[in-house]
Design an enzyme around this catalytic site. Sequence first.
Site, short mmCIF file in Angstrom:
data_model
loop_
_atom_site.label_atom_id
_atom_site.label_comp_id
_atom_site.label_asym_id
_atom_site.label_seq_id
_atom_site.Cartn_x
_atom_site.Cartn_y
_atom_site.Cartn_z
N ASN A 116 -24.00 35.55 5.76
CA ASN A 116 -24.94 35.98 7.05
C ASN A 116 -25.39 37.34 7.19
O ASN A 116 -26.02 37.71 8.31
CB ASN A 116 -24.22 35.47 8.37
N SER A 119 -19.76 37.20 2.84
CA SER A 119 -20.23 36.56 3.73
C SER A 119 -21.80 36.18 3.77
O SER A 119 -22.44 37.07 3.23
CB SER A 119 -19.98 37.39 5.17
N ASN A 135 -14.43 32.85 1.06
CA ASN A 135 -15.14 32.79 2.21
C ASN A 135 -16.05 31.26 2.50
O ASN A 135 -15.89 30.49 1.85
CB ASN A 135 -16.32 34.07 2.30
C1 FMN Z 1 -17.02 31.18 12.95
C2 FMN Z 1 -16.50 31.82 11.76
C3 FMN Z 1 -16.62 33.45 11.72
C4 FMN Z 1 -16.16 34.03 10.45
N1 FMN Z 1 -16.25 35.34 10.33
C5 FMN Z 1 -15.62 35.97 9.23
C6 FMN Z 1 -15.84 37.34 9.18
O1 FMN Z 1 -16.15 38.02 10.01
N2 FMN Z 1 -15.42 37.84 7.93
C7 FMN Z 1 -14.90 37.06 6.86
O2 FMN Z 1 -14.40 37.61 5.79
N3 FMN Z 1 -15.04 35.71 6.97
C8 FMN Z 1 -15.35 35.09 8.17
N4 FMN Z 1 -15.16 33.63 8.15
C9 FMN Z 1 -14.45 33.16 7.25
C10 FMN Z 1 -13.24 32.62 7.40
O3 FMN Z 1 -12.46 33.71 7.34
C11 FMN Z 1 -12.73 31.65 6.04
O4 FMN Z 1 -13.07 32.37 4.90
C12 FMN Z 1 -13.45 30.34 5.87
O5 FMN Z 1 -13.70 29.76 7.09
C13 FMN Z 1 -12.87 29.26 5.25
O6 FMN Z 1 -11.57 28.97 5.86
P1 FMN Z 1 -11.40 27.92 6.83
O7 FMN Z 1 -12.14 26.35 6.03
O8 FMN Z 1 -10.08 27.70 7.10
O9 FMN Z 1 -12.26 28.09 8.17
C14 FMN Z 1 -15.64 33.28 9.26
C15 FMN Z 1 -15.47 31.66 9.61
C16 FMN Z 1 -15.96 31.19 10.60
C17 FMN Z 1 -15.66 29.73 10.91
#
Ligand code: FMN
Length: 344
Positions: A183, A181, A253
Amino acid sequence: MLYKKIIRPLLFDYDPEKIHNFTIKMLSGGIAPGILRMMFKFESEKLNVKAGKLSFRNPIGLAAGMDKNCSAMQGWDAMGFGFAEAGTVTPLPQEGNEKPRMFRLPEFGGIINRLGFNNCGADEFEENLKQTKENLPNDFIVGVNIGKNKRTELDDAYQDYKFSFEKCFEHADYFAINVSSPNTEGLRQLQQKKFLDEILRSLQGLNKELDETYSDSTKDIFLKIAPDLTEAELDDIIQVSVDNNITGIIATNTTISRATLPEGNYESGGLSGKPLEPISNSVIKYVKKHAGDKLAVIACGGISTYDDVKEKLDFGASLVQIYTGLIYEGPGLVKRIKQKMAAN
Ligand SMILES: Cc1cc2nc3c(=O)[nH]c(=O)nc-3n(C[C@H](O)[C@H](O)[C@H](O)COP(=O)(O)O)c2cc1C
């Protein structure tokens, strides 16, 4: 149709995090899961898939971050997902970064977030996990995504992973190790060989110890990686993962890159959804090409249609995960994808 034409415009009038919290509350009890179950029921044996020691009723999973505290699992089960990854959970509770910290990019089908692991901490999380597992069908797989607290030094990070791993061991179906992540300052450095080897080695040691205590079996471990790595960094990650005998890689991620967006001033944080898709796809292809069958891949990044899923499975992924696509396409997305998969 109903979602995109009527519900989404209403929801998108409000702050993304408020809508997120409202959705989790709705899905965590009451009548919503029952209604969703009726609307979105669809299973087919054709969709069954195995990865590691686990059998999945279908390969469509909810990505981590949507259900950080493991409080709405009935909802994801009712929506028809084959599995959901709860977390990221850290040993101690955390507030996360200052708000606002979640931003929609509707013209690009993306989201930028800089939440920073806001979560209830491992104690409460484990209570939620235990309770929810008692009420879920056996064929719904729950993964637990673990991370480190903001204040934990990188040298001590492995202790944080061990803490949550042990706490959740009994009720988790698999673990996802989040070192990617963007952040939490410094977190992605844990993808470097020296840190990563320490984390995976100590978790696998604990895995064997706990397996003896609970006399079931060791848990599958997946490593969740960033999309912003060089090929040399990916080579190291693959090597360390294979050496430590983990089940696979979750790719990927969110990205810190803005290269797939038109030039402009964007919020800082991790970018997900459509603009992430080409970047994560190249990582998925690279991992599959170089790890072959030694590592299973859970593919994640920009999925919003059946074709997106098919593409990722064609690259060799065993399973997929969705987050942003669900926000743009609505809860019917999972059933639509499954129906097309079963028909093809
Ligand atoms: C608002 C938000 C919060 C997320 N929080 C986490 C998290 O806590 N841990 C994690 O491994 N990935 C987190 N992700 C990443 C997602 O699990 C995923 O890997 C990423 O968004 C790509 O997939 P997508 O394009 O379908 O959203 C977060 C994504 C978003 C949009």
